[in-house]
Design an enzyme around this catalytic site. Structure first.
Site, mmCIF file in Angstrom:
data_model
loop_
_atom_site.group_PDB
_atom_site.id
_atom_site.type_symbol
_atom_site.label_atom_id
_atom_site.label_comp_id
_atom_site.label_asym_id
_atom_site.label_seq_id
_atom_site.Cartn_x
_atom_site.Cartn_y
_atom_site.Cartn_z
ATOM 1 N N ASP A 1 48.864 48.564 43.107
ATOM 2 C CA ASP A 1 49.176 49.758 42.318
ATOM 3 C C ASP A 1 50.307 49.424 41.357
ATOM 4 O O ASP A 1 51.484 49.417 41.736
ATOM 5 C CB ASP A 1 49.583 50.905 43.240
ATOM 6 N N GLY B 1 53.856 57.316 46.014
ATOM 7 C CA GLY B 1 53.600 58.296 47.062
ATOM 8 C C GLY B 1 53.016 57.664 48.310
ATOM 9 O O GLY B 1 53.390 58.007 49.432
ATOM 10 N N HIS C 1 56.500 53.486 38.461
ATOM 11 C CA HIS C 1 57.262 52.996 39.602
ATOM 12 C C HIS C 1 58.092 51.751 39.275
ATOM 13 O O HIS C 1 58.714 51.183 40.179
ATOM 14 C CB HIS C 1 56.308 52.698 40.760
ATOM 15 N N ILE D 1 60.228 56.178 40.274
ATOM 16 C CA ILE D 1 60.104 56.766 41.609
ATOM 17 C C ILE D 1 59.266 55.862 42.499
ATOM 18 O O ILE D 1 58.534 54.979 42.023
ATOM 19 C CB ILE D 1 59.490 58.178 41.539
#
Length: 210
Positions: free
Chosen positions: A115, A138, A120, A135
């Site tokens: 990913d 998830g 990110h 961030i």
């Protein structure tokens, strides 16, 4: 096939996994996914997906996943708002809690999963999404939570891990501490995850174990 949207304004909404068979140590798995819903939340559109994964050699269904993506700024098209589910947590203290601290480079390490969303890793891209800094994925926060459930309620035995579903409610930043709180009822549990400030980052969690 869901159409175009701004990826900088897209965040993970919900995630569920159901383990139906033992995943072999080697072999080939085929996953087939489909869009199961597109919902209008007013300020955002929600895309819902499901996927089933089978052992190519035996045809055995090994796992099923479900997820939603929350696409900010894409709502208001007059569609169905979609299902609304809300869990009422017990008013007592949780039966179990476990805390893990994420690393400052956690998002960069997690990119090895494949990913490579720049949300990110790239500060300028994260700023486009309204975040002060990149961030954490998830699914990385979800993985920390799943590990807590596995070790606390299943004694680390993955064969006892049956299903897990939850909603992402607030971004996690690399370096945050994550505390998983669990309320147990027989072979099921409700859970949620909070950061070091006590803010709920994963909510509405349900877990089934053997």
């Amino acid at each position: 096939a869901a159409g175009s949207f701004n990826p900088a304004l897209m965040v993970h909404g919900e995630q569920g996994i159901e383990l139906l068979g033992e995943i072999p140590a080697d072999g080939e798995i085929e996953s087939v996914g489909e869009i199961t819903g597109i919902y209008d939340k007013g300020s955002a559109a929600v895309l819902a997906f499901t996927s089933e994964s089978k052992d190519v050699k035996t045809g055995e269904l090994l796992l099923r996943t479900s997820m939603t993506l929350f696409c900010r700024g894409e709502g208001g098209f007059g569609g169905d708002r979609g299902p609304v589910e809300k869990i009422d947590f017990p008013e007592r203290d949780p039966d179990h809690q476990i805390t893990y601290k994420t690393r400052d480079d956690q998002a960069l390490t997690y990119r090895l999963s494949g990913d490579r969303n720049p949300l990110h890793s790239d500060p300028s891209f994260a700023a486009m999404g309204g975040f002060d800094k990149p961030i954490l994925h998830g699914l990385c926060s979800y993985g920390f939570t799943g590990r807590g459930l596995l070790h606390t309620l299943c004694g680390g035995d993955s064969a006892r891990f049956k299903s897990m579903k939850a909603r992402f409610s607030k971004p996690v930043f690399p370096g945050d501490s994550l505390t998983v709180s669990m309320w147990v009822d027989g072979n099921s549990a409700l859970f949620r995850t909070t950061n070091q400030k006590g803010e709920v980052v994963i909510d509405q969690g349900t877990f089934v174990f053997g």
